[in-house]
Design an enzyme around this catalytic site. Structure first.
Site, PDB file in Angstrom:
ATOM      1  CD  GLU A  16      -2.971  -0.810   2.389  1.00  0.00           C
ATOM      2  OE1 GLU A  16      -2.747   0.062   3.259  1.00  0.00           O
ATOM      3  OE2 GLU A  16      -3.935  -1.591   2.453  1.00  0.00           O
TER       4      GLU A  16
ATOM      5  CE1 TYR B 270       4.743  17.376  -6.725  1.00  0.00           C
ATOM      6  CE2 TYR B 270       6.082  15.949  -8.118  1.00  0.00           C
ATOM      7  CZ  TYR B 270       5.491  17.176  -7.869  1.00  0.00           C
ATOM      8  OH  TYR B 270       5.625  18.193  -8.776  1.00  0.00           O
TER       9      TYR B 270
ATOM     10  CG  ASP C  22      14.632  24.456 -11.224  1.00  0.00           C
ATOM     11  OD1 ASP C  22      13.720  25.192 -10.784  1.00  0.00           O
ATOM     12  OD2 ASP C  22      14.516  23.220 -11.287  1.00  0.00           O
TER      13      ASP C  22
ATOM     14  CG  HIS D 243      10.732  23.709  -7.570  1.00  0.00           C
ATOM     15  ND1 HIS D 243      10.593  22.563  -8.330  1.00  0.00           N
ATOM     16  CD2 HIS D 243      11.617  24.484  -8.235  1.00  0.00           C
ATOM     17  CE1 HIS D 243      11.356  22.650  -9.394  1.00  0.00           C
ATOM     18  NE2 HIS D 243      11.998  23.801  -9.363  1.00  0.00           N
TER      19      HIS D 243
ATOM     20  CE  LYS E 282       5.617  20.209  -3.417  1.00  0.00           C
ATOM     21  NZ  LYS E 282       6.789  20.756  -4.117  1.00  0.00           N
TER      22      LYS E 282
ATOM     23  CG  HIS F 294      10.547  18.635  -2.584  1.00  0.00           C
ATOM     24  ND1 HIS F 294      10.187  18.269  -3.862  1.00  0.00           N
ATOM     25  CD2 HIS F 294      10.976  17.518  -1.964  1.00  0.00           C
ATOM     26  CE1 HIS F 294      10.379  16.961  -3.991  1.00  0.00           C
ATOM     27  NE2 HIS F 294      10.855  16.494  -2.858  1.00  0.00           N
TER      28      HIS F 294
END
Length: 184
Positions: free
Chosen positions: A31, A133, A172, A64, A73, A120
């Site tokens: 799971e 994510y 970036d 970010h 997240k 992140h």
């Protein structure tokens, strides 16, 4: 089913989750998310959006965050291996400006919970990686923030394999440093 092991980090709120994986001659079953198990582990979020990306070795996405609509997240790797990083942007936090990194891979099946108000990013270590994510708020394109991945004031120790070129998006490459972001 539905058992998870949760490791806490030196930065409050960050958690590394390892699911129970059942393996037999057919393959495996796990799971990847069960609200009740996560809630029992102190992760009581409602996720509203799932994202997935594919990248090649050397791609670095980050660092970010969303400014006015921050997101919790829950990140994991479906294929390959990445070094995943979170930077604490919570003003007043005793770990403000500190980072934590963890290797996520299809083999270890670990997940990383990154709460709101963290920057992140991740670096692809394998030849190819698929990254997935969950987010607790929707993506708002006009609300993006970022900090330079190689900012010396944060000092992330990216495990860049020798001979690997870091590949960044145009966006970036233009992120400010931590001190410029904070205005301090």
């Amino acid at each position: 089913m539905g058992k998870i092991t949760v490791e806490t980090c030196h930065i409050e709120g960050l958690k590394v989750i390892t699911p129970e994986v059942r393996v037999d001659n057919r393959g495996y079953f796990m799971e990847s998310y069960n609200y009740n198990d996560f809630k029992a582990a102190g992760i009581d979020q409602v996720f509203v959006q799932d994202n997935q990306s594919a990248s090649r070795k050397g791609v670095l996405r980050g660092l970010h965050f969303q400014i006015n609509f921050p997101q919790d997240k829950l990140v994991r790797v479906l294929k390959g291996e990445v070094f995943d990083v979170a930077v604490d942007l919570r003003e007043g936090s005793p770990t403000y400006g500190q980072w934590y990194g963890v290797v996520l891979s299809e083999e270890n099946k670990k997940q990383f919970f990154v709460p709101k108000n963290f920057a992140h990013g991740f670096l692809v270590l394998s030849d190819y990686a698929e990254f997935a994510y969950k987010c607790s708020d929707f993506y708002h394109p006009n609300d993006e923030g970022g900090i330079a991945w190689n900012d010396p004031d944060i000092g992330v120790e990216w495990p860049i394999p020798e001979g690997t070129e870091v590949i960044l998006s145009d966006k970036d490459q233009k992120h400010p440093g931590f001190l410029e972001y904070t205005g301090k």
